[in-house]
Design a protein around this motif. Structure first.
Motif, PDB file in Angstrom:
ATOM      1  N   ASN A   2       0.848  -1.183   0.000  1.00 11.32           N
ATOM      2  CA  ASN A   2       0.000   0.000   0.000  1.00 11.32           C
ATOM      3  C   ASN A   2       0.888   1.240   0.000  1.00 11.32           C
ATOM      4  O   ASN A   2       1.388   1.659   1.045  1.00 11.32           O
ATOM      5  CB  ASN A   2      -0.909  -0.004   1.232  1.00 11.32           C
ATOM      6  N   TRP A   3       1.077   1.816  -1.175  1.00 11.98           N
ATOM      7  CA  TRP A   3       1.962   2.978  -1.299  1.00 11.98           C
ATOM      8  C   TRP A   3       1.210   4.246  -0.937  1.00 11.98           C
ATOM      9  O   TRP A   3       1.059   5.156  -1.758  1.00 11.98           O
ATOM     10  CB  TRP A   3       2.500   3.077  -2.719  1.00 11.98           C
ATOM     11  N   LYS A   4       0.739   4.334   0.281  1.00  6.58           N
ATOM     12  CA  LYS A   4       0.037   5.527   0.743  1.00  6.58           C
ATOM     13  C   LYS A   4       0.550   5.900   2.129  1.00  6.58           C
ATOM     14  O   LYS A   4       0.831   5.023   2.943  1.00  6.58           O
ATOM     15  CB  LYS A   4      -1.477   5.289   0.814  1.00  6.58           C
ATOM     16  N   GLY A   5       0.681   7.203   2.374  1.00  7.67           N
ATOM     17  CA  GLY A   5       1.063   7.648   3.707  1.00  7.67           C
ATOM     18  C   GLY A   5       2.454   8.257   3.753  1.00  7.67           C
ATOM     19  O   GLY A   5       3.021   8.676   2.742  1.00  7.67           O
ATOM     20  N   VAL A   6       3.004   8.292   4.951  1.00  8.71           N
ATOM     21  CA  VAL A   6       4.316   8.892   5.200  1.00  8.71           C
ATOM     22  C   VAL A   6       5.373   7.793   5.265  1.00  8.71           C
ATOM     23  O   VAL A   6       5.270   6.869   6.073  1.00  8.71           O
ATOM     24  CB  VAL A   6       4.303   9.693   6.517  1.00  8.71           C
ATOM     25  N   PHE A   7       6.388   7.918   4.406  1.00 16.66           N
ATOM     26  CA  PHE A   7       7.493   6.956   4.347  1.00 16.66           C
ATOM     27  C   PHE A   7       8.801   7.690   4.662  1.00 16.66           C
ATOM     28  O   PHE A   7       9.362   8.354   3.790  1.00 16.66           O
ATOM     29  CB  PHE A   7       7.583   6.319   2.962  1.00 16.66           C
ATOM     30  N   PRO A   8       9.300   7.616   5.892  1.00 17.04           N
ATOM     31  CA  PRO A   8      10.563   8.267   6.208  1.00 17.04           C
ATOM     32  C   PRO A   8      11.736   7.655   5.440  1.00 17.04           C
ATOM     33  O   PRO A   8      11.873   6.427   5.395  1.00 17.04           O
ATOM     34  CB  PRO A   8      10.746   8.012   7.711  1.00 17.04           C
ATOM     35  N   ALA A   9      12.546   8.513   4.841  1.00 16.39           N
ATOM     36  CA  ALA A   9      13.834   8.073   4.295  1.00 16.39           C
ATOM     37  C   ALA A   9      14.828   8.197   5.449  1.00 16.39           C
ATOM     38  O   ALA A   9      15.432   9.249   5.661  1.00 16.39           O
ATOM     39  CB  ALA A   9      14.237   8.954   3.120  1.00 16.39           C
ATOM     40  N   VAL A  10      14.970   7.144   6.216  1.00 15.26           N
ATOM     41  CA  VAL A  10      15.682   7.240   7.484  1.00 15.26           C
ATOM     42  C   VAL A  10      17.188   7.389   7.284  1.00 15.26           C
ATOM     43  O   VAL A  10      17.756   6.911   6.297  1.00 15.26           O
ATOM     44  CB  VAL A  10      15.390   6.025   8.400  1.00 15.26           C
ATOM     45  N   THR A  11      17.808   8.065   8.247  1.00 13.85           N
ATOM     46  CA  THR A  11      19.258   8.204   8.240  1.00 13.85           C
ATOM     47  C   THR A  11      19.902   6.948   8.817  1.00 13.85           C
ATOM     48  O   THR A  11      19.283   6.215   9.583  1.00 13.85           O
ATOM     49  CB  THR A  11      19.704   9.423   9.067  1.00 13.85           C
ATOM     50  N   THR A  12      21.141   6.719   8.431  1.00 14.48           N
ATOM     51  CA  THR A  12      21.946   5.652   9.028  1.00 14.48           C
ATOM     52  C   THR A  12      22.718   6.251  10.191  1.00 14.48           C
ATOM     53  O   THR A  12      23.391   7.271  10.033  1.00 14.48           O
ATOM     54  CB  THR A  12      22.910   5.047   8.008  1.00 14.48           C
TER      55      THR A  12
END
Length: 296
Positions: A2-12
């Motif tokens: 389900n490609w809906k909502g907030v997807f954080p591009a998280v830091t390493t």
């Protein structure tokens, strides 16, 4: 998927000596999950993927998948120069338990339209994981055009687009041409509310790494049609969101994470932590944001 909502591009997360800091990485994941994000993206620009070793990428993916434990999908970013390397990571992502892929055009070589489409299709053919194409001609110099997406629409596993062209009208342009064939996720923090209002399905976010609750609140309010409430938070957030559109976004966002208590500023060379007037500027922006942080 389900490609809906907030997807954080998280830091390493790193220790000061440059080694992986998994405890603080997990602390940040806890903050994201608690805020109600809808997925996690590993190994993007913010994740400093280009300076991670093979073994570190494997470890980071494996540990993130295990820690999230199915609460939300874990997406692995693929940014490679060779098709065979991109295919390898698509296959490895499935093996490691990832739920989907974010896929950039070929790195370094300026591929033409036919080559880019062939590259995307080769990766899609190698795995049954759902794919989000990352369309960012500003930073990566390759525009995935409407004509190219017409070819990619034939591939069922290519399901979503991270829209980072900086052209808000591209959301409407894609909707007019493809309807709901592709899910569209805004990939530029400073255009997020505008694109969500224009019909984008989600937000691949950067400052969410430091301010997860506010990011999710804006998304949820827009979905509920509460635009005035969302706009009030967004106006407060904009000076912080502008930290995402700078060449040093990694350092800027990591310093913000440190100041909000859910990360550290440590980066891996050739990046260096901020000093002098530049550091003071970022600290002032974050400090003002914290002093005027809205009550949700």
């Amino acid at each position: 998927m389900n490609w809906k909502g907030v997807f954080p591009a998280v830091t390493t997360k790193f220790h000061q000596d440059g080694s992986l800091d998994m405890p603080i990485f997990f602390k940040n994941l806890d903050a994201q999950l608690s805020a109600g994000v809808h997925g996690i993206i590993l190994g993007g620009t913010l994740g400093e993927s280009s300076v991670l070793s093979f073994d570190e990428k494997i470890l980071l993916t494996k540990e993130a998948v295990a820690y999230v434990s199915g609460k939300v999908p874990v997406i692995l970013n693929i940014a490679e120069g060779a098709t065979k390397d991109a295919v390898f990571w698509a296959e490895k992502a499935k093996e490691l338990g990832a739920s989907g892929l974010m896929l950039l055009p070929p790195m370094r070589y300026a591929a033409d339209h036919r080559e880019v489409v062939t590259y995307f299709k080769a990766v899609a053919d190698s795995s049954d994981l759902p794919i989000m194409i990352y369309n960012n001609p500003v930073d990566y110099k390759t525009l995935v055009t409407i004509g190219m997406f017409e070819k990619l629409a034939e591939v069922s596993s290519i399901q979503a687009i991270k829209e980072s062209t900086r052209d808000i009208s591209n959301v409407t342009r894609m909707r007019n041409r493809f309807g709901d064939r592709f899910k569209l996720l805004c990939g530029v923090d400073t255009l997020a509310m505008e694109e969500l209002v224009m019909g984008a399905d989600g937000w691949v976010a950067g400052l969410v790494c430091a301010f997860p609750k506010e990011t999710v609140a804006i998304y949820n309010l827009i979905q509920e049609g509460k635009y005035a409430e969302a706009l009030a938070i967004y106006r407060w957030f904009l000076p912080l969101l502008e930290l995402d559109i700078h060449p040093k976004l990694v350092q800027y966002i990591k310093l913000a994470e440190q100041m909000t208590g859910i990360g550290t500023e440590w980066v891996r060379a050739p990046r260096l932590t901020l000093i002098g007037e530049e550091r003071m500027h970022v600290e002032q922006v974050v400090k003002r944001g914290l002093e005027n942080r809205p009550v949700l």
